[in-house]
Motif scaffolding. Structure first.
Motif, short mmCIF file in Angstrom:
data_model
loop_
_atom_site.label_atom_id
_atom_site.label_comp_id
_atom_site.label_asym_id
_atom_site.label_seq_id
_atom_site.Cartn_x
_atom_site.Cartn_y
_atom_site.Cartn_z
N PRO A 16 0.90 -1.26 -0.12
CA PRO A 16 0.08 -0.06 0.00
C PRO A 16 0.91 1.27 -0.02
O PRO A 16 0.46 2.24 -0.47
CB PRO A 16 -0.81 -0.08 1.38
N PHE A 17 2.06 1.29 0.68
CA PHE A 17 2.80 2.54 0.89
C PHE A 17 3.39 2.88 -0.77
O PHE A 17 3.73 3.93 -0.83
CB PHE A 17 3.73 2.52 1.98
N THR A 20 0.46 4.37 -2.46
CA THR A 20 0.38 5.73 -2.06
C THR A 20 1.57 6.71 -2.98
O THR A 20 1.29 7.94 -3.17
CB THR A 20 0.67 6.09 -0.71
N LEU A 21 3.08 6.08 -2.93
CA LEU A 21 3.92 7.05 -3.68
C LEU A 21 3.83 7.02 -4.98
O LEU A 21 4.41 7.60 -5.75
CB LEU A 21 5.30 6.57 -3.06
N TYR A 36 8.43 10.81 -3.18
CA TYR A 36 7.94 11.69 -2.09
C TYR A 36 8.17 13.22 -2.09
O TYR A 36 6.94 13.81 -1.83
CB TYR A 36 9.16 11.32 -0.77
N ARG A 39 5.29 14.19 -4.23
CA ARG A 39 3.93 13.95 -3.72
C ARG A 39 3.45 15.19 -2.85
O ARG A 39 2.48 15.82 -2.79
CB ARG A 39 3.94 12.78 -3.22
N PRO A 53 -3.54 14.01 3.91
CA PRO A 53 -3.02 13.56 2.74
C PRO A 53 -1.32 13.67 3.13
O PRO A 53 -0.68 12.71 2.55
CB PRO A 53 -3.56 14.03 1.55
N ALA A 56 -0.05 11.31 5.34
CA ALA A 56 -0.30 9.75 4.75
C ALA A 56 1.02 9.79 3.75
O ALA A 56 1.48 8.42 3.76
CB ALA A 56 -1.40 9.63 4.02
N VAL A 57 1.35 10.49 2.89
CA VAL A 57 2.50 10.42 2.25
C VAL A 57 3.82 10.16 2.94
O VAL A 57 4.59 9.55 2.46
CB VAL A 57 2.55 11.71 1.21
N ALA A 60 3.79 6.90 4.23
CA ALA A 60 4.28 5.90 3.16
C ALA A 60 5.83 5.88 2.98
O ALA A 60 6.52 4.90 2.59
CB ALA A 60 3.41 6.26 1.92
N TYR A 61 6.30 7.16 2.93
CA TYR A 61 7.49 7.28 2.47
C TYR A 61 8.63 6.50 3.73
O TYR A 61 9.39 5.80 3.36
CB TYR A 61 8.01 8.91 2.69
#
Length: 241
Positions: A16-17, A20-21, A36, A39, A53, A56-57, A60-61
């Motif tokens: 999932p991460f 996201t990226l 990253y 984004r 958001p 969230a990024v 994920a990073y």
């Protein structure tokens, strides 16, 4: 089912991460950095962007970086994490001997990718010891174990017998965010620790002998630190919680 390398890129199951990226395999550290930065460029909260958001990024990073480390050098990653894990377990047992309680965090998002090795990522986020006459000794113990408490966010020492000098020793816990000193015999001199902890946002001093003016100054100082911390997290993803 065909092997991943024979499947179209848009059909490969991605963590999932990485989704996201916006990254597709093979995953490289430099690609994660670029993704990253691309984004977050227009969503940084300190520049008026939406915090949800953005964080969230950021999350994920951090997860993507850990994922790549594991995949790139599995043996080295496991060896390093095993040493850290054993140190954390020793600290947990030491805290319990004082009568304290520990809150830990596991990178459960690693479970799917790393399996049982995810357990090696356990870290200590919170520690509580209340109404103890051994407050001084307890702080000394925690300071001696600081290498295993790098992720400590919350420390509750309400009602403990501690001094200003011992509280100032807590400056070694650089990621501490919440400190409870309620019902302790501290004076204003203990509060010097506030300026030495960059992420500290809450200090509880109910039931202490601190004057109204000192409490007001503390509240003002903490508001300024919260604002500065929010800006810093927007610039440095390693500050993500």
């Amino acid at each position: 089912m065909p092997a991943d390398h024979l499947r179209p890129a848009n059909e490969i199951e991605r963590p999932p991460f990485m989704v996201t990226l916006g990254l597709m395999p093979p995953y490289m550290a430099e690609d994660i950095e670029k993704a990253y930065l691309a984004r977050v460029k227009d969503i940084r909260p300190d520049l008026g962007g939406d915090p949800k958001p953005f964080y969230a990024v950021q999350t994920a990073y951090m997860q993507a970086k850990e994922y790549v480390k594991f995949r790139g050098d599995r043996r080295g990653w496991i060896a390093k994490r095993m040493e850290e894990y054993l140190g954390v377990q020793e600290t947990i047992e030491g805290v319990k001997k004082f009568g304290g309680k520990v809150e830990t965090n596991l990178m459960d998002w690693l479970q799917k990718s790393f399996g049982d090795f995810a357990e090696l990522t356990e870290s200590i986020l919170g520690i509580r010891l209340n109404e103890s006459a051994q407050g001084e000794e307890f702080i000394e113990y925690l300071v001696s174990r600081r290498d295993t408490l790098l992720e400590l966010r919350k420390l509750d020492l309400a009602g403990c017998a501690i001094t200003d000098a011992s509280v100032r020793q807590l400056s070694v816990f650089r990621r501490l965010q919440n400190l409870n000193l309620s019902r302790t015999p501290i004076t204003w001199e203990a509060l010097h620790v506030v300026q030495w902890l960059p992420e500290l946002e809450e200090v509880h001093v109910d039931g202490t002998g601190l004057s109204w003016l000192t409490r007001r100054k503390l509240a003002t100082q903490l508001r300024q630190k919260r604002k500065a911390a929010a800006t810093l997290r927007a610039v440095h993803p390693t500050m993500v919680r």
